[in-house]
Design an enzyme around this catalytic site. Structure first.
Site, PDB file in Angstrom:
ATOM      1  CE  LYS A   1      -4.569  -0.924   2.047  1.00  0.00           C
ATOM      2  NZ  LYS A   1      -5.284  -0.847   0.796  1.00  0.00           N
TER       3      LYS A   1
ATOM      4  CE  LYS B   1      -7.326   4.157   5.526  1.00  0.00           C
ATOM      5  NZ  LYS B   1      -7.185   3.992   4.066  1.00  0.00           N
TER       6      LYS B   1
ATOM      7  N   GLY C   1      -7.979  -3.869   5.042  1.00  0.00           N
ATOM      8  CA  GLY C   1      -9.319  -4.457   5.002  1.00  0.00           C
ATOM      9  C   GLY C   1     -10.208  -3.962   6.127  1.00  0.00           C
TER      10      GLY C   1
ATOM     11  NE  ARG D   1      -7.449  -9.164  -9.754  1.00  0.00           N
ATOM     12  CZ  ARG D   1      -7.479  -8.443  -8.652  1.00  0.00           C
ATOM     13  NH1 ARG D   1      -6.408  -8.333  -7.904  1.00  0.00           N
ATOM     14  NH2 ARG D   1      -8.572  -7.808  -8.281  1.00  0.00           N
TER      15      ARG D   1
ATOM     16  CB  VAL E   1     -14.218 -10.477 -11.110  1.00  0.00           C
ATOM     17  CG1 VAL E   1     -15.593 -11.131 -11.235  1.00  0.00           C
ATOM     18  CG2 VAL E   1     -13.343 -11.242 -10.129  1.00  0.00           C
TER      19      VAL E   1
ATOM     20  NE  ARG F   1     -17.772  -9.320  -9.006  1.00  0.00           N
ATOM     21  CZ  ARG F   1     -16.573  -9.151  -8.475  1.00  0.00           C
ATOM     22  NH1 ARG F   1     -16.186  -9.926  -7.470  1.00  0.00           N
ATOM     23  NH2 ARG F   1     -15.758  -8.222  -8.932  1.00  0.00           N
TER      24      ARG F   1
END
Lengths: 452, 156
Positions: free
Chosen positions: A117, A157, A163, A292, A295, A338
């Site tokens: 990150k 943070k 997450g 990558r 979806v 989905r």
């Protein structure tokens, strides 16, 4: 170099998707399967299957050495990692580089540059891409000075978190000093790393991401953006392109920023740069880059007519980009939902089992990406994605109407699905109006619990 | 991973509602094995197979690739020893050396029957069964899949 045989290192619908393009290109496929997937649709479609281990992913789909061994042992010249599993593992890309197997994806160094990150944020700053105002702080005095420039509300943070873990919201700067001390102590205890950073809190944000293609040599194209703001616990459910209700200024600035970021990395292959759009300030910030195929890539394929997997393969073969930016033409609108094997009535708990019957729709502008036919199994080891229904139309309203009709034609027996839930969301006036923020689905569920 | 009794109750409910008679869960140190009363003791309940509908994907349907599931020998006294890994099977520790086992030899559970190489990492394989080796099925230096038969043993 021409690729003749690809090892597909994935399962489910993306394995079927990759095999389909490979067949169209005359490339042979070897599918690596776990014991639970020996009789999957992908296994039937591939030229050959190799069982790499038992059902649990840690003993099969996540084994880097086994995957490369399977590729070498079956005479494959390339590996397609799909999404998830090993797709963003620099060690797989590196082992492929060492063994002379083509990794259909970015370089190991590029995966590393976007995998962490803070590193990715630094790369974004170096590329001149906007990041959410904020930064790391070492002392309380640092935090107070930085807090003044960011303004409230803001988030403290933990560097080691993620997450949603290790995050504190501060609404009043008077509470900042205490929040930073506490967050740092907690982060030290929870993650073994006391470092914290501050970031602006965006109360009304949209998830907008840009599909890019790079030749690995500094040339980068974008294929428009996707809006994936309909999410539940950071899981995307509905994705569409183009992003509705976005000003032309913002849209082109976001696309340019994505291209700038990928060009800065000399990015190779297909990738997605994700942004958070701050609706109130009409501004946007870099979130991360996914190195990558994603979806939700089919919505982009529907409006551009470009087969992204074929382009990934072409880039991997060293053919470079076969298009110029002005040849990328976006036509109409496309939307995907989905369909998961899960039970909305029971807090979307996964519903694995045997699909007694599966009927998927057909029709104008309808595309179905699935690995589930009647009799198929949804094993308990993997994610619950069964099918992606993708509709394309001349405009957003007609794409939504086609998707609703497609959903009503879909029948699944044997496992629970979220088909009815999708129909309820698509009928929602705020969704139909377009441009909902990432809090939409939570509010929708609170308002209409019977939809679940 | 920790698991509470509430989780177990949830899993049991899932099992009740499913078509399966038995559930084995292994994650990290946790091993959970649930079986419905009256369910037959078998690895997977055989399903009445519905003929698969040809996929909607444009690819032409192909004859199904036969699965490489561990074969059950017709003679019940024989046991197939499956490969625990995908990799290259070697019958001997190095080229020219004597093979670990030969046909006719007796093996114990922990007798090493060969080596499986996965990317230069050598993993020795044990018989896992006691008896006489009647056949060496896998070829030397050939790639074997996970679960593929390496040797056949007549149980003692």
């Amino acid at each position: 170099m021409t690729i003749r045989r690809i090892l597909v290192a994935n399962r489910g619908e993306i394995a079927v998707r990759v095999i389909r393009t490979a067949k169209a290109l005359g490339i042979e496929t070897v599918l690596a399967v776990s014991e639970a997937d020996r009789e999957s649709m992908g296994a039937r479609l591939a030229d050959r299957t190799l069982c790499i281990g038992p059902g649990p992913s840690a003993q099969s789909y996540l084994k880097v050495e086994t995957i490369v061994q399977a590729a070498l042992g079956s005479g494959c010249d390339a590996i397609h990692p799909g999404y998830g599993f090993l797709s963003e593992r620099a060690d797989l890309a590196r082992l492929c580089e060492e063994e002379g197997v083509i990794f259909i994806g970015p370089t190991a160094a590029q995966i590393e540059a976007v995998g962490d990150k803070l590193r990715a944020r630094a790369e974004a700053v170096a590329a001149g891409v906007p990041v959410a105002p904020g930064g790391s702080v070492e002392t309380v005095a640092d935090a107070l000075a930085l807090g003044e420039t960011i303004g409230a509300p803001l988030l403290v943070k933990a560097v080691g978190g993620g997450g949603g873990r290790g995050m504190k919201r501060v609404d009043d700067l008077a509470q900042l000093a205490e929040a930073v001390s506490l967050a740092s102590a907690e982060a030290g205890a929870a993650f073994g790393d006391e470092r914290v950073y501050l970031e602006r809190f965006v109360s009304k944000g949209r998830h907008v991401e840009v599909q890019v293609l790079g030749d690995g040599d500094g040339l980068v194209l974008h294929l428009g953006e996707r809006d994936c703001s309909v999410q539940r616990r950071y899981q995307k459910l509905i994705e569409e392109t183009p992003a509705p209700d976005l000003s032309d200024t913002l849209r082109s600035a976001i696309r340019d920023a994505a291209v700038r970021f990928a060009r800065h990395l000399n990015y190779r292959g297909a990738g997605t740069v994700e942004f958070l759009v701050d609706v109130e300030r009409q501004d946007f910030y870099f979130l991360e880059m996914n190195a990558r195929i994603q979806v939700e890539h089919p919505v982009t394929e529907q409006v551009t007519g470009i087969d992204l997997v074929a382009e990934q393969i072409a880039v991997a073969e060293g053919k470079g980009l076969r298009l110029r930016q002005d040849q990328v033409v976006l036509t109409g609108a496309s939307i995907e939902c989905r369909i998961n094997a899960e039970d909305p009535e029971r807090d979307f708990m996964p519903s694995p089992g045997t699909v007694r019957k599966a009927v998927w729709p057909e029709g104008d502008g309808i595309r179905v990406d699935t690995h589930i036919a009647s009799g198929a199994k949804v094993p308990p080891y993997y994610d619950s994605l069964m099918c992606k229904l993708i509709a394309h139309g001349p405009d957003r309203a007609s794409a939504i109407d086609r998707l609703r009709a497609a959903l009503t034609q879909s029948r699944v027996e044997g496992v629970k699905t979220n088909i009815a839930f999708h129909l309820a969301v698509l009928a929602d006036p705020a969704f139909r109006a377009g441009g909902v923020d990432t809090g939409f689905l939570t509010r929708f569920l609170a308002r209409e619990p019977q939809a679940a | 991973m920790t698991i509470t009794s509430k989780d177990v109750a949830e899993i049991m409910k899932l099992l009740e509602a499913s078509a399966f008679g038995e559930l084995k869960l292994e994650t990290g140190d946790l091993k959970l094995h649930l079986r419905r009363s009256g369910a037959p003791v078998c690895e997977a309940a055989p399903e009445a197979p519905t003929p698969p509908v040809p996929p909607r994907a444009p690819a032409a349907p192909q004859p199904p690739v036969p699965p490489v599931a561990p074969k059950v020998p017709s003679d019940p006294s024989l046991t197939d020893v499956p490969s625990p890994l995908l990799g290259i099977y070697y019958r001997a520790a190095k080229p020219g050396a004597d093979p670990f086992i030969e046909v006719g030899q007796t093996v114990e559970d922990d007798t090493i029957i060969g080596i499986i190489e996965v990317m230069k990492l050598m993993n020795s394989v044990r018989a896992g069964v006691k008896g006489e080796v009647v056949e060496i099925v896998a070829g030397n230096a050939a790639m074997v899949e996970y679960g593929e038969t390496l040797i056949r043993v007549r149980a003692a």
